[in-house]
Design a protein around this motif. Structure first.
Motif, mmCIF file in Angstrom:
data_model
loop_
_atom_site.group_PDB
_atom_site.id
_atom_site.type_symbol
_atom_site.label_atom_id
_atom_site.label_comp_id
_atom_site.label_asym_id
_atom_site.label_seq_id
_atom_site.Cartn_x
_atom_site.Cartn_y
_atom_site.Cartn_z
ATOM 1 N N TYR A 1 0.799 -1.219 0.000
ATOM 2 C CA TYR A 1 0.000 0.000 0.000
ATOM 3 C C TYR A 1 0.832 1.269 0.000
ATOM 4 O O TYR A 1 0.423 2.280 -0.570
ATOM 5 C CB TYR A 1 -0.987 -0.048 1.175
ATOM 6 C CG TYR A 1 -1.813 -1.293 1.066
ATOM 7 C CD1 TYR A 1 -2.842 -1.386 0.140
ATOM 8 C CD2 TYR A 1 -1.482 -2.435 1.796
ATOM 9 C CE1 TYR A 1 -3.550 -2.554 -0.031
ATOM 10 C CE2 TYR A 1 -2.189 -3.614 1.631
ATOM 11 C CZ TYR A 1 -3.221 -3.661 0.709
ATOM 12 O OH TYR A 1 -3.900 -4.835 0.525
ATOM 13 N N ILE A 2 2.019 1.213 0.596
ATOM 14 C CA ILE A 2 2.876 2.395 0.509
ATOM 15 C C ILE A 2 3.391 2.541 -0.918
ATOM 16 O O ILE A 2 3.534 3.649 -1.432
ATOM 17 C CB ILE A 2 4.029 2.318 1.547
ATOM 18 C CG1 ILE A 2 4.601 3.707 1.797
ATOM 19 C CG2 ILE A 2 5.087 1.344 1.135
ATOM 20 C CD1 ILE A 2 3.676 4.639 2.533
ATOM 21 N N ALA A 3 3.635 1.416 -1.605
ATOM 22 C CA ALA A 3 4.020 1.468 -3.015
ATOM 23 C C ALA A 3 2.860 1.988 -3.863
ATOM 24 O O ALA A 3 3.059 2.794 -4.791
ATOM 25 C CB ALA A 3 4.445 0.085 -3.499
ATOM 26 N N GLY A 4 1.646 1.542 -3.546
ATOM 27 C CA GLY A 4 0.476 2.021 -4.277
ATOM 28 C C GLY A 4 0.263 3.510 -4.109
ATOM 29 O O GLY A 4 -0.132 4.210 -5.043
ATOM 30 N N LEU A 5 0.527 4.010 -2.903
ATOM 31 C CA LEU A 5 0.389 5.448 -2.641
ATOM 32 C C LEU A 5 1.309 6.257 -3.548
ATOM 33 O O LEU A 5 0.878 7.198 -4.223
ATOM 34 C CB LEU A 5 0.715 5.719 -1.168
ATOM 35 C CG LEU A 5 0.499 7.132 -0.617
ATOM 36 C CD1 LEU A 5 0.356 7.058 0.890
ATOM 37 C CD2 LEU A 5 1.657 8.074 -0.940
ATOM 38 N N LEU A 6 2.569 5.879 -3.598
ATOM 39 C CA LEU A 6 3.535 6.621 -4.420
ATOM 40 C C LEU A 6 3.206 6.487 -5.904
ATOM 41 O O LEU A 6 3.291 7.461 -6.662
ATOM 42 C CB LEU A 6 4.949 6.121 -4.135
ATOM 43 C CG LEU A 6 5.436 6.312 -2.688
ATOM 44 C CD1 LEU A 6 6.789 5.646 -2.478
ATOM 45 C CD2 LEU A 6 5.513 7.797 -2.341
ATOM 46 N N ALA A 7 2.818 5.285 -6.330
ATOM 47 C CA ALA A 7 2.506 5.065 -7.742
ATOM 48 C C ALA A 7 1.279 5.850 -8.185
ATOM 49 O O ALA A 7 1.212 6.329 -9.322
ATOM 50 C CB ALA A 7 2.304 3.577 -8.007
#
Length: 538
Positions: free
Chosen positions: A103-109
């Motif tokens: 989810y932290i990767a999804g936030l940045l993406a």
């Protein structure tokens, strides 16, 4: 932007009423066609991927062979350490990082995806998301250590960032206003279906005695990812985005609009879209969408983009989605029984989501479902907290009858979420933003969603360990707060065309009208929207 329409189509129907534009939604013709349904189904495959990746982590982290290989400390606590509290057996920062890194990767993406969606179209973001899903599934299935597992989750999270930013926009822009709730709700149906599939896969693969069933669980996300990637290649771009990206050329937009509406008479809707795109393009030249959304006139949109996704996560739903098998193991169920309990809860959730998305939301509206769902979720959390306070202690298991009651209350909770905050938070945030801030608003809401999901995923096992049964009372408090937020501040958007929200919804709301300018760009718009339940004068 100059609008270029050199086609040989018949002249547009008269667009003036009493000297002013006729923007009555009932003037827009067309129904749900097989083409738009198929397009929506293909696009919603991204929801299956999102749901699968939510559900799969909770199952594999409750599987002994997976824990023994990657998280031996947790495995030891679960199997042999009699001094560790029931509430703390699965508490591990590395284990929660495996889940929450998605989810932290999804936030940045998602922040990067908004520019791709705006500049290259909704399809481009969906294709990028599908490609990232494929790579992430391969890395996860082949993982040899924790680092590879987390890399796979980061790739999958990046794919989710792209698809969750673009797919709700795509569905809302393709759907006729009258059926937008059902078609856009298909995304959350697919999310719920994806979680169910993940639970079933986990239940099946844990029976593989060789101990590598978790590899199948992690790698099977490649199948819906491939379907999404191939399907998107054949999808059209939305008419709004075609006009936006092709310098105002209406010929291609008219062709697609006629195909998805199933009628030749699309001139009123087409001209309305052209006007909206022209105004949005002028606004973008003056100021970027990410700066514009902070203007006073867009205050309600910003508040919804921030609070609806936040409240969606602090319902506690993803504490259940991620860790349902873990929770059932905590109360004493065996591995297979805990995974089957997760399957049962997901079947209930999926059924409620389908009923709400395909029937209730466009018949009764958004607010009644938000409010009833909130009240039932509050009750479910309160009862769950009470049951665990009375029966689940630091050591030992709960009686069988109490275990069944816990399962029933979890089913009540996920069912009420399924008919309310599950589909509706995504639906409302996909339909409220004017075009000039649409990509920015969607990016903000997706980013807040991911940030909140990350916080819940990273903290929920620690919360269970420290707060114990009070964790559910905390979630109950959040549910009551967000239900009050809906009651006072969230307006009804049922049946309102996307580009008429400002003058129909926000400028009429008891509180938000003090912030917005009535009409589009300040002009007063005349007309009347008639619905069997409402009669709103614009």
């Amino acid at each position: 932007m100059a609008i270029n329409d050199s086609s040989s189509s018949p002249p547009p129907a008269k667009l003036v009423t009493n000297g002013k534009p006729d923007r009555r939604p009932e003037a827009f013709e067309g129904n749900v066609t097989s083409f738009v349904v198929l397009s929506s189904i293909v696009a919603a495959f991204g929801g299956i991927l999102f749901g699968y990746d939510i559900g799969i982590s909770g199952g594999v982290t409750a599987t002994a062979s997976f824990l023994k290989r990657f998280f031996p400390h947790v495995y030891h606590q679960m199997q042999t350490d009699k001094h560790v509290s029931n509430y703390c057996k699965f508490n591990s920062e590395i284990l929660t990082t495996f889940t929450s890194s998605l989810y932290i990767a999804g936030l940045l993406a998602s922040l990067f995806a908004s520019r791709i969606t705006e500049r290259y179209g909704r399809r481009a973001s969906m294709l990028a998301g599908g490609a990232l899903f494929l790579v992430g599934s391969a890395v996860g299935g082949a993982a040899m250590n924790v680092q590879m597992l987390i890399l796979a989750r980061i790739l999958l999270g990046s794919g989710i960032g792209f698809t969750n930013q673009s797919i709700p926009l795509y569905l809302s822009e393709m759907s006729p206003p009258k059926y937008r709730g059902a078609l856009t709700g298909g995304f959350d149906i697919c999310v719920s279906f994806g979680i169910l599939v993940a639970n079933l896969v986990n239940y099946g693969t844990q029976k593989i005695k060789a101990g590598w069933g978790w590899r199948i669980s992690l790698s099977l996300a490649a199948f819906p990812a491939l379907l999404l990637f191939i399907g998107v290649l054949f999808l059209p771009e939305t008419p709004t985005n075609i006009i936006q990206r092709h310098g105002g050329d209406l010929r291609e937009a008219r062709r697609v609009l006629q195909k998805i509406r199933g009628t030749e008479n699309v001139e009123k809707e087409l001209q309305d879209l052209a006007t909206v795109v022209t105004n949005a393009s002028k606004a973008a030249e003056e100021e970027s969408p990410f700066r514009r959304i902070f203007r006073r006139n867009y205050r309600p949109h910003l508040v919804m983009a921030l609070f609806l996704p936040f409240f969606q996560q602090v319902t506690g739903i993803n504490a259940v989605n991620f860790y349902a098998p873990v929770m059932f193991r905590t109360i004493g169920q065996k591995e297979s029984a805990s995974l089957m309990s997760a399957v049962i809860t997901r079947c209930i959730s999926l059924t409620c989501t389908v009923v709400a998305s395909l029937w209730l939301v466009d018949r009764y509206g958004r607010r009644p479902l938000f409010l009833t769902g909130g009240l039932v979720m509050f009750m479910a959390h309160a009862v769950l907290g009470g049951l665990l306070a009375a029966e689940l202690h630091d050591h030992g298991s709960v009686p069988t009858t109490i275990a069944y009651l816990v399962l029933v209350m979890v089913c009540v909770f996920v069912g009420s979420y399924g008919w309310s905050w599950g589909p509706l938070a995504w639906l409302v945030t996909s339909e409220i933003f004017p075009l000039e801030i649409r990509s920015a608003g969607q990016s903000i809401q997706v980013s807040v969603n991911f940030l909140s999901t990350f916080a819940v995923a990273q903290s929920v096992l620690e919360m269970l360990c420290n707060l114990r049964f009070s964790t559910f009372f905390l979630f109950a408090g959040f549910v009551m707060l967000m239900t009050s937020f809906v009651f006072f501040l969230v307006p009804e958007t049922k049946g309102v065309p996307l580009d008429h929200m400002m003058e129909i919804v926000w400028s009429k709301h008891w509180y938000w009208k003090r912030f917005v300018v009535s009409g589009r760009g300040g002009e007063e718009v005349e007309g009347r929207i008639k619905d069997k339940n409402t009669d709103v004068l614009i």
